[in-house]
Motif scaffolding. Structure first.
Motif, PDB file in Angstrom:
ATOM      1  N   ARG A  87      -0.412   7.774   5.688  1.00 31.34           N
ATOM      2  CA  ARG A  87      -0.867   6.385   5.794  1.00 31.34           C
ATOM      3  C   ARG A  87      -1.390   5.911   4.448  1.00 31.34           C
ATOM      4  O   ARG A  87      -2.066   6.655   3.744  1.00 31.34           O
ATOM      5  CB  ARG A  87      -1.960   6.264   6.862  1.00 31.34           C
ATOM      6  CG  ARG A  87      -2.528   4.849   6.991  1.00 31.34           C
ATOM      7  CD  ARG A  87      -3.373   4.701   8.241  1.00 31.34           C
ATOM      8  NE  ARG A  87      -4.670   5.346   8.181  1.00 31.34           N
ATOM      9  CZ  ARG A  87      -5.742   4.840   7.563  1.00 31.34           C
ATOM     10  NH1 ARG A  87      -5.658   3.702   6.885  1.00 31.34           N
ATOM     11  NH2 ARG A  87      -6.886   5.484   7.599  1.00 31.34           N
ATOM     12  N   VAL A  88      -1.089   4.670   4.108  1.00 28.95           N
ATOM     13  CA  VAL A  88      -1.611   4.093   2.875  1.00 28.95           C
ATOM     14  C   VAL A  88      -3.096   3.777   3.080  1.00 28.95           C
ATOM     15  O   VAL A  88      -3.471   3.111   4.045  1.00 28.95           O
ATOM     16  CB  VAL A  88      -0.852   2.817   2.485  1.00 28.95           C
ATOM     17  CG1 VAL A  88      -1.457   2.211   1.212  1.00 28.95           C
ATOM     18  CG2 VAL A  88       0.619   3.116   2.281  1.00 28.95           C
ATOM     19  N   ARG A 127      -1.292   7.225  -0.857  1.00 30.92           N
ATOM     20  CA  ARG A 127      -0.810   7.904   0.345  1.00 30.92           C
ATOM     21  C   ARG A 127      -0.534   9.362   0.004  1.00 30.92           C
ATOM     22  O   ARG A 127       0.099   9.667  -1.007  1.00 30.92           O
ATOM     23  CB  ARG A 127       0.459   7.225   0.846  1.00 30.92           C
ATOM     24  CG  ARG A 127       1.139   7.911   2.014  1.00 30.92           C
ATOM     25  CD  ARG A 127       2.223   7.028   2.606  1.00 30.92           C
ATOM     26  NE  ARG A 127       3.129   6.510   1.579  1.00 30.92           N
ATOM     27  CZ  ARG A 127       3.855   5.398   1.728  1.00 30.92           C
ATOM     28  NH1 ARG A 127       3.753   4.677   2.836  1.00 30.92           N
ATOM     29  NH2 ARG A 127       4.665   5.003   0.766  1.00 30.92           N
TER      30      ARG A 127
END
Length: 225
Positions: free
Chosen positions: A167-168, A215
């Motif tokens: 996930r960013v 990320r």
């Protein structure tokens, strides 16, 4: 990971803070119900250890207010009260687990790790991203089976990214979850820690997503379109 301890016993609160910091957590402490409610309502904690018998506002009332305001962080109730009705009231208010004083610190840490795992969708304390392994129980990380020497802040950042692998994560979110309230929280230092981590775990494991954040990925995993 950032934890809030709401406990009015000064000796116990110091003990919990020291123990949690030694395990790699950022920790804030509140010693009464008003302060505890305010911090839990305004700061993005990954988990909370909450005493029930607090001055000014009791723990059950605090928890009811948090849940009414849709504060969803996992909460472990820690209390000297051992009547079943008190436990039921705590769970009905939105508690995720319950531990009665006196307690063994190993059990408290195990229960807290379990709450954090479930909240993040993991089943164990060990997170693998290719040949990078992050062990949240031991507060250690490994690449190709070799231990990596990390500072406390580097481990906190790596552990948070590993917990949310793929996930960013924005710099602001990182700052909110790896520093305690008293730290001089400057988002620019995140870039410094990212640079250090890349040197230690490999430059291709942390992607920069321009304008959004970073990320953590497995560079050898098949790329999806």
């Amino acid at each position: 990971m950032r934890i809030l301890v709401v406990e009015d016993d000064p000796d116990l609160s110091r003990q919990l803070k020291q123990m949690l910091k030694e395990q790699g957590y950022a920790v804030d402490v509140a010693t009464d119900g008003v302060e505890g409610h305010f911090l839990g309502d305004t700061e993005p904690y990954d988990g909370v250890i909450l005493d029930l018998g607090l001055p000014q506002i009791d723990g059950v009332s605090i928890l009811q207010k948090w849940r009414a305001d849709e504060r969803k962080m996992p909460v472990l109730i820690l209390t000297a009260r051992d009547q079943w009705s008190e436990k039921v009231a705590g769970f009905d208010a939105g508690a995720d687990d319950y531990l009665t004083k006196p307690f063994h610190t190993e059990e408290l840490m195990a229960r807290l790790r379990a709450l954090l795992r479930r909240a993040a969708g993991h089943t164990t304390d060990v997170i693998e991203i290719g040949d990078l392994v992050v062990d949240n129980r031991a507060a250690r990380a490994f690449v190709n089976g070799m231990g990596i020497k990390l500072t406390s802040h580097e481990f906190r950042l790596l552990a948070y990214m590993a917990t949310h692998k793929g996930r960013v994560i924005s710099r602001t979110e990182m700052v909110e979850h790896i520093y305690d309230q008293d730290f001089d929280r400057d988002s620019n230092t995140i870039e410094v820690f990212i640079g250090r981590l890349r040197k230690k775990i490999g430059t291709d494991r942390i992607e920069t997503v321009r304008g959004l954040g970073y990320r953590l990925v497995d560079p050898d995993a098949p790329q999806t379109s």
